[in-house]
Write a protein that holds these residues in place. Structure first.
Motif, PDB file in Angstrom:
ATOM      1  N   VAL A   1       0.831  -1.210   0.000  1.00  0.00           N
ATOM      2  CA  VAL A   1       0.000   0.000   0.000  1.00  0.00           C
ATOM      3  C   VAL A   1       0.863   1.257   0.000  1.00  0.00           C
ATOM      4  CG1 VAL A   1      -1.682   1.348   1.337  1.00  0.00           C
ATOM      5  CG2 VAL A   1      -2.010  -1.116   1.032  1.00  0.00           C
ATOM      6  N   LYS A   2       1.908   1.279   0.808  1.00  0.00           N
ATOM      7  CA  LYS A   2       2.788   2.463   0.848  1.00  0.00           C
ATOM      8  C   LYS A   2       3.400   2.739  -0.522  1.00  0.00           C
ATOM      9  CE  LYS A   2       4.016   2.420   5.713  1.00  0.00           C
ATOM     10  NZ  LYS A   2       5.061   2.180   6.711  1.00  0.00           N
ATOM     11  N   ALA A   3       3.863   1.684  -1.199  1.00  0.00           N
ATOM     12  CA  ALA A   3       4.488   1.858  -2.522  1.00  0.00           C
ATOM     13  C   ALA A   3       3.467   2.328  -3.546  1.00  0.00           C
ATOM     14  CB  ALA A   3       5.134   0.546  -2.967  1.00  0.00           C
ATOM     15  N   VAL A   4       2.281   1.732  -3.552  1.00  0.00           N
ATOM     16  CA  VAL A   4       1.243   2.118  -4.525  1.00  0.00           C
ATOM     17  C   VAL A   4       0.751   3.532  -4.244  1.00  0.00           C
ATOM     18  CG1 VAL A   4      -1.123   1.613  -5.276  1.00  0.00           C
ATOM     19  CG2 VAL A   4       0.550  -0.217  -5.123  1.00  0.00           C
ATOM     20  N   ASN A   5       0.574   3.874  -2.971  1.00  0.00           N
ATOM     21  CA  ASN A   5       0.142   5.232  -2.641  1.00  0.00           C
ATOM     22  C   ASN A   5       1.175   6.260  -3.096  1.00  0.00           C
ATOM     23  OD1 ASN A   5      -2.308   4.523  -1.563  1.00  0.00           O
ATOM     24  ND2 ASN A   5      -1.702   4.772   0.576  1.00  0.00           N
ATOM     25  N   LYS A   6       2.429   5.960  -2.874  1.00  0.00           N
ATOM     26  CA  LYS A   6       3.489   6.884  -3.296  1.00  0.00           C
ATOM     27  C   LYS A   6       3.501   7.022  -4.821  1.00  0.00           C
ATOM     28  CE  LYS A   6       8.396   7.808  -2.859  1.00  0.00           C
ATOM     29  NZ  LYS A   6       9.671   7.395  -2.280  1.00  0.00           N
ATOM     30  N   GLU A   7       3.435   5.899  -5.515  1.00  0.00           N
ATOM     31  CA  GLU A   7       3.463   5.898  -6.981  1.00  0.00           C
ATOM     32  C   GLU A   7       2.290   6.670  -7.579  1.00  0.00           C
ATOM     33  OE1 GLU A   7       2.304   2.613 -10.257  1.00  0.00           O
ATOM     34  OE2 GLU A   7       3.926   2.005  -8.918  1.00  0.00           O
ATOM     35  N   ASN A   8       1.125   6.568  -6.946  1.00  0.00           N
ATOM     36  CA  ASN A   8      -0.088   7.172  -7.493  1.00  0.00           C
ATOM     37  C   ASN A   8      -0.485   8.470  -6.795  1.00  0.00           C
ATOM     38  OD1 ASN A   8      -1.121   5.161  -9.581  1.00  0.00           O
ATOM     39  ND2 ASN A   8      -0.631   3.861  -7.834  1.00  0.00           N
ATOM     40  N   ASP A   9       0.417   9.006  -5.971  1.00  0.00           N
ATOM     41  CA  ASP A   9       0.180  10.261  -5.266  1.00  0.00           C
ATOM     42  C   ASP A   9      -1.177  10.241  -4.557  1.00  0.00           C
ATOM     43  OD1 ASP A   9       0.965  12.750  -4.387  1.00  0.00           O
ATOM     44  OD2 ASP A   9      -0.014  13.792  -6.064  1.00  0.00           O
ATOM     45  N   ARG A  10      -1.381   9.172  -3.778  1.00  0.00           N
ATOM     46  CA  ARG A  10      -2.624   9.024  -3.029  1.00  0.00           C
ATOM     47  C   ARG A  10      -2.285   8.737  -1.577  1.00  0.00           C
ATOM     48  NH1 ARG A  10      -4.658   4.249  -1.644  1.00  0.00           N
ATOM     49  NH2 ARG A  10      -6.841   4.747  -2.025  1.00  0.00           N
ATOM     50  N   THR A  11      -3.276   8.846  -0.720  1.00  0.00           N
ATOM     51  CA  THR A  11      -3.099   8.544   0.697  1.00  0.00           C
ATOM     52  C   THR A  11      -4.254   7.685   1.175  1.00  0.00           C
ATOM     53  OG1 THR A  11      -4.309  10.524   1.361  1.00  0.00           O
ATOM     54  CG2 THR A  11      -1.910  10.732   1.178  1.00  0.00           C
ATOM     55  N   GLY A  12      -4.072   7.081   2.323  1.00  0.00           N
ATOM     56  CA  GLY A  12      -5.156   6.339   2.955  1.00  0.00           C
ATOM     57  C   GLY A  12      -5.206   4.881   2.578  1.00  0.00           C
ATOM     58  N   SER A  13      -6.296   4.263   3.008  1.00  0.00           N
ATOM     59  CA  SER A  13      -6.492   2.829   2.807  1.00  0.00           C
ATOM     60  C   SER A  13      -6.641   2.496   1.336  1.00  0.00           C
ATOM     61  CB  SER A  13      -7.735   2.362   3.549  1.00  0.00           C
ATOM     62  OG  SER A  13      -7.577   2.554   4.935  1.00  0.00           O
ATOM     63  N   LEU A  14      -6.161   1.350   0.987  1.00  0.00           N
ATOM     64  CA  LEU A  14      -6.318   0.818  -0.357  1.00  0.00           C
ATOM     65  C   LEU A  14      -7.262  -0.388  -0.311  1.00  0.00           C
ATOM     66  CD1 LEU A  14      -5.343   0.954  -3.331  1.00  0.00           C
ATOM     67  CD2 LEU A  14      -3.480  -0.569  -2.674  1.00  0.00           C
ATOM     68  N   PHE A  15      -7.090  -1.206   0.727  1.00  0.00           N
ATOM     69  CA  PHE A  15      -7.892  -2.422   0.895  1.00  0.00           C
ATOM     70  C   PHE A  15      -9.057  -2.184   1.846  1.00  0.00           C
ATOM     71  CE2 PHE A  15      -3.564  -4.166   0.133  1.00  0.00           C
ATOM     72  CZ  PHE A  15      -3.836  -4.883  -1.011  1.00  0.00           C
ATOM     73  N   GLU A  16     -10.085  -3.016   1.691  1.00  0.00           N
ATOM     74  CA  GLU A  16     -11.153  -3.050   2.684  1.00  0.00           C
ATOM     75  C   GLU A  16     -10.570  -3.630   3.963  1.00  0.00           C
ATOM     76  OE1 GLU A  16     -14.512  -5.288   1.325  1.00  0.00           O
ATOM     77  OE2 GLU A  16     -15.267  -3.594   0.173  1.00  0.00           O
ATOM     78  N   LYS A  17     -10.887  -3.078   5.069  1.00  0.00           N
ATOM     79  CA  LYS A  17     -10.493  -3.541   6.414  1.00  0.00           C
ATOM     80  C   LYS A  17      -9.456  -4.654   6.416  1.00  0.00           C
ATOM     81  CE  LYS A  17     -14.173  -1.520   8.758  1.00  0.00           C
ATOM     82  NZ  LYS A  17     -14.009  -0.704   9.867  1.00  0.00           N
ATOM     83  N   HIS A  18      -9.680  -5.674   7.243  1.00  0.00           N
ATOM     84  CA  HIS A  18      -8.756  -6.804   7.357  1.00  0.00           C
ATOM     85  C   HIS A  18      -8.916  -7.735   6.158  1.00  0.00           C
ATOM     86  CE1 HIS A  18      -8.028  -5.647  11.476  1.00  0.00           C
ATOM     87  NE2 HIS A  18      -9.331  -5.597  11.670  1.00  0.00           N
ATOM     88  N   PHE A  19      -7.826  -8.417   5.818  1.00  0.00           N
ATOM     89  CA  PHE A  19      -7.955  -9.400   4.742  1.00  0.00           C
ATOM     90  C   PHE A  19      -8.879 -10.527   5.212  1.00  0.00           C
ATOM     91  CE2 PHE A  19      -4.190 -10.822   7.091  1.00  0.00           C
ATOM     92  CZ  PHE A  19      -4.332 -12.196   7.156  1.00  0.00           C
ATOM     93  N   LYS A  20      -9.682 -11.000   4.279  1.00  0.00           N
ATOM     94  CA  LYS A  20     -10.629 -12.062   4.606  1.00  0.00           C
ATOM     95  C   LYS A  20      -9.915 -13.399   4.542  1.00  0.00           C
ATOM     96  CE  LYS A  20     -13.653  -8.745   3.296  1.00  0.00           C
ATOM     97  NZ  LYS A  20     -13.177  -7.444   2.933  1.00  0.00           N
TER      98      LYS A  20
END
Length: 183
Positions: A83-102
């Motif tokens: 998530v940190k890498a994707v957020n940095k790459e896409n200039d976004r912040t916050g959650s990417l996934f729904e809550k806990h993994f199922k």
């Protein structure tokens, strides 16, 4: 919702999707990075029996090789790094996934076989793509001789060999195709 406790030597269907069903993979490099990070954080902690990465969700079929606490922490580190890498790459912040993994504990071999088929046929169901050629699924690892971390021999034995593995996938694909045609 109560979260299933992971138990060593048990099989699980691990999955999650993007928050509000949005994308979690914005390009093919994201999917490749996800698989590299999965290897980095979870090698030797889990065995992988199948996977498929779609644009807004993923599926993993695994068996735990270590204790729950160690595996859960490794999953947390893995998802956070992604998530940190994707957020940095896409200039976004916050959650990417729904809550806990199922996670769903698999109770028998028949369910495991059906789930492997389901996971591998996900590209057909969601994208109307040829599951045999889909790049971000473990299907090709089973039908090739290339080195892989996937539990190829265990899965092929479960299906009674590679010929039956391929046959079962083709048969399930035909059923899905017929169902889609009549809808």
């Amino acid at each position: 919702m109560k979260i299933e406790i992971l138990e060593r030597e048990s099989y699980y269907h691990i999955y999650n999707r993007g928050i509000n069903s949005t994308l979690i993979f914005f390009n093919e490099e994201n999917k490749s990075f996800f698989l590299r990070q999965l290897n980095k954080y979870l090698t030797n902690k889990i065995s992988i029996f199948a996977y498929c990465l779609m644009d807004n969700h993923f599926h993993l079929i695994i068996r735990l090789n270590k204790e729950e606490k160690e595996v859960t922490q490794a999953f947390s580190n893995f998802f956070n790094s992604y998530v940190k890498a994707v957020n940095k790459e896409n200039d976004r912040t916050g959650s990417l996934f729904e809550k806990h993994f199922k996670r769903i504990k698999l109770q028998d071999e028949n369910y495991l076989k059906q789930l492997i088929l389901y996971v591998h046929l996900n590209p057909k169901h969601h994208l109307d793509a040829n599951f045999k050629e889909y790049k971000f699924s473990s299907y090709q690892a089973f039908i090739s001789n290339k080195e892989t971390r996937i539990k190829r021999e265990e899965v092929l034995d479960l299906f009674g060999g590679i010929e039956n593995f391929i046959f079962c996938h083709n048969q399930k694909n035909e059923i899905l195709t017929e169902k889609h045609t009549f809808e």
